[in-house]
Design a protein around this motif. Structure first.
Motif, PDB file in Angstrom:
ATOM      1  N   GLN A 164      19.415  65.076  40.916  1.00 12.55           N
ATOM      2  CA  GLN A 164      18.592  64.990  39.714  1.00 12.55           C
ATOM      3  C   GLN A 164      19.259  64.065  38.716  1.00 12.55           C
ATOM      4  N   MET A 165      18.440  63.352  37.948  1.00  3.77           N
ATOM      5  CA  MET A 165      18.948  62.491  36.883  1.00  3.77           C
ATOM      6  C   MET A 165      18.946  63.270  35.571  1.00  3.77           C
ATOM      7  N   VAL A 166      20.067  63.204  34.862  1.00  4.87           N
ATOM      8  CA  VAL A 166      20.193  63.820  33.544  1.00  4.87           C
ATOM      9  C   VAL A 166      20.495  62.696  32.563  1.00  4.87           C
ATOM     10  N   GLY A 167      19.576  62.438  31.656  1.00  4.56           N
ATOM     11  CA  GLY A 167      19.737  61.301  30.788  1.00  4.56           C
ATOM     12  C   GLY A 167      19.390  60.030  31.536  1.00  4.56           C
ATOM     13  N   SER A 168      19.912  58.917  31.054  1.00  6.63           N
ATOM     14  CA  SER A 168      19.544  57.626  31.635  1.00  6.63           C
ATOM     15  C   SER A 168      20.403  57.223  32.811  1.00  6.63           C
ATOM     16  N   ASP A 169      21.616  57.770  32.925  1.00  6.66           N
ATOM     17  CA  ASP A 169      22.511  57.252  33.964  1.00  6.66           C
ATOM     18  C   ASP A 169      23.405  58.307  34.598  1.00  6.66           C
ATOM     19  N   ILE A 170      23.193  59.569  34.303  1.00  6.77           N
ATOM     20  CA  ILE A 170      24.016  60.624  34.876  1.00  6.77           C
ATOM     21  C   ILE A 170      23.228  61.337  35.962  1.00  6.77           C
ATOM     22  N   CYS A 171      23.850  61.485  37.114  1.00  7.77           N
ATOM     23  CA  CYS A 171      23.208  62.138  38.249  1.00  7.77           C
ATOM     24  C   CYS A 171      23.907  63.458  38.539  1.00  7.77           C
TER      25      CYS A 171
END
Length: 577
Positions: A513-520
């Motif tokens: 899952q992506m959290v924010g624009s660039d954290i997975c």
């Protein structure tokens, strides 16, 4: 750059949502904007770097360049180089009238007092998250950081009140203390320290009322009040005597053994208040401890209890399955610092090793076992013979063990049956092939022999235990290894490296899952044996930008090569006849 790294990034709670500051910023290895962008993409939050504005808020000599939309500040400090400062329209967005004035007249026409009030409101609401750059090593920027605390941040009276829960009330009523010195005391104990001269120190913050020396307060749900003897204000390592502490002040109380971390001091013995707990990181890194000098056994437990009281992210537990004492913390450095403190402060030296994995043993087939115990030593001897049968139970069986007496015709008198079961239960805890507890097994004792004179409980205890081990070794024994649910957070550019590494560890990726624009966030399951050093491996793989958490999920049968390796390393103890 991960916000979860506790070595270089810090957040200070002053009645705000967040106030992070970056320590040891070296322009040769990183730039302020690189750090801000790294934080900005974490969780989709928007951060602003703020040291003030020389036109709206005193910058204390830091050079300023500005425009109407965003103000950039670059301050040069001797010895460390660069500190970056950003202030924008975020401060005035919380006040509609001020925003209109800003759009019409620009920054030049704004009143400093109104901007300052909007600045505090923006921080209270989490609309603006200021970032401060400092160097604790060279002390660069610390004066400005303290200036920001005193000049720009809301005071304890102006900040957001912490939420307390009244335990036992309907729906656990939420209580917001008021910073009124005349109201009943509510204080939160946020730190425990062991001072070599003063003793146990409980550091607390007063949220409501006034704490007075030689007074009495209740702690958590204890009905008996605690006597507050010596009361201190803290100034670094120095403890300054105080007669009273009011709302917003931080102080310490000494020699009160019943006080503990994250507790609440309050005035009403009928009230039970608890602070809504802050999320604490789970200690993931473990080391097995063994005393170098066994004369230290008596003082080891009290010393560890004091260290655990001081640090909520440090735990020590006894793992029954592996017969090891394991210390767990946030990482190798964290545990190393604590173990050095254990040696210097308490004089206890320990050896460390990787913790053994808490495997379990089970069987996959039915089998029969038999043992005759016979011992003659001149007088009355020992005799007992047991025939039994074992069968596997379902993995989800509540106890993981069943015992049944199927003998007929008095082959084994009933008074010896408890001794047989006791021997089998001892073998369950000691293991049969690798020394680990046995689970998921059903035992039926169906025959045996006894002697009118020589049969004793000890004889049937040994006969039952060895007959059980004999049956387990014939029933295609298997080793169960613990699997954990793993959650890894890292920049998306490292997804391939992390998932590839997990596949080499027999891990299974369940979701990304992506959290924010660039954290997975990667969710997976993997065997615990493959993750013993994952903290260091992930740090190396992601350059310190990744973090992870894990918890026990289930047991699975270990592969043949793993089972063979564990069984080969087992050295069984041979009981004397």
């Amino acid at each position: 750059m991960s916000l979860r790294s506790c070595k270089e990034h810090h957040r200070i709670s002053v009645g705000l949502k967040n106030l992070p500051f970056k320590n040891i910023l070296q322009p040769s290895t990183s730039t302020p904007w690189f750090v801000v962008l790294g934080w900005d993409r974490y969780g989709g939050c928007t951060f602003r770097v703020v040291h003030g504005c020389d036109k709206l808020i005193d910058l204390r000599g830091i050079r300023c360049e500005s425009n109407l939309d965003q103000l950039f500040y670059w301050g040069c400090f001797p010895g460390s180089g660069l500190a970056s400062v950003t202030v924008g329209a975020n401060r005035v967005e919380v006040d509609e009238a001020l925003m209109e004035q800003y759009l019409d007249e620009g920054a030049e026409g704004l009143d400093k007092a109104k901007v300052h009030a909007a600045f505090e409101q923006a921080m209270r609401e989490g609309h603006l998250i200021p970032i401060c750059f400092t160097s604790a090593k060279t002390e660069v920027g610390l004066d400005d950081l303290l200036h920001i605390f005193t000049a720009y941040c809301p005071s304890p009276i102006e900040g957001n009140p912490r939420s307390f829960t009244r335990i036992g009330s309907d729906d656990n009523e939420i209580v917001h203390p008021q910073p009124d010195p005349d109201k009943p005391v509510i204080a939160h104990v946020f730190k425990i320290a062991a001072d070599p001269f003063v003793g146990k120190l409980g550091v607390f913050r007063v949220h409501q009322g006034t704490v007075r020396a030689k007074g009495e307060l209740c702690f958590n749900d204890q009905k008996k009040p605690l006597r507050i003897g010596a009361l201190f204000r803290l100034n670094g390592k120095e403890q300054i005597d105080a007669t009273e502490l009011g709302p917003g002040e931080i102080g310490a109380v000494a020699k009160v053994e019943d006080i503990a971390f994250d507790g609440v001091l309050h005035a009403d013995p009928k009230d039970t208040l608890r602070l809504v707990p802050l999320p604490m990181p789970r200690p993931m890194y473990g080391l097995a401890l063994e005393l170098k000098n066994h004369k230290d056994e008596a003082k080891f437990a009290p010393a560890v209890q004091k260290l655990m009281a001081e640090d909520p992210c440090f735990i020590v537990e006894r793992v029954v399955a592996t017969r090891q004492t394991v210390a767990r913390g946030m990482g190798e450095l964290h545990l190393r610092v604590i173990l050095e403190k254990l040696k210097e402060q308490f004089g206890i030296d320990v050896e460390t090793a990787q913790p053994r994995i808490a495997y379990k043993e089970t069987i996959t087939a039915n089998a029969d076992g038999h043992h005759r115990h016979k011992k003659q030593s001149g007088g009355s001897g020992e005799f007992g013979e047991v025939y039994l049968r074992v069968a596997p139970l379902p993995r989800d069986h509540e106890e993981g063990f069943e015992f049944e007496n199927k003998t007929v015709g008095g082959a084994i008198p009933k008074q010896f049956m408890p001794a047989i079961e006791k021997g089998i239960r001892m073998a369950l805890s000691e293991g049969a092939i690798a020394g680990y507890p046995i689970r998921g097994i059903r035992v039926e004792v169906y025959d045996g022999k006894h002697h009118a004179v020589d049969s004793k409980e000890v004889a049937f205890f040994k006969a039952g235990k060895r007959a059980f081990v004999d049956a387990v070794q014939k029933a295609r024994p298997a080793l169960l290894e613990p699997f954990v649910e793993l959650e890894v957070s890292a920049p998306s550019s490292y997804i391939g490296d992390i998932t590839g590494d997990l596949s080499t560890k027999r891990g299974r990726v369940l979701d990304t899952q992506m959290v924010g624009s660039d954290i997975c966030v990667i969710k997976a399951t993997a065997p615990l044996s493959e993750l013993q050093n994952y903290s260091n491996e992930l740090k190396s793989m992601t350059g310190g930008a990744g973090s992870f958490a894990m918890e026990y999920s289930h047991d699975e049968q270990a592969p043949p090569n793993v089972q063979a390796e564990v069984v080969a390393a087992y050295k069984p103890r041979h009981d004397d006849d």
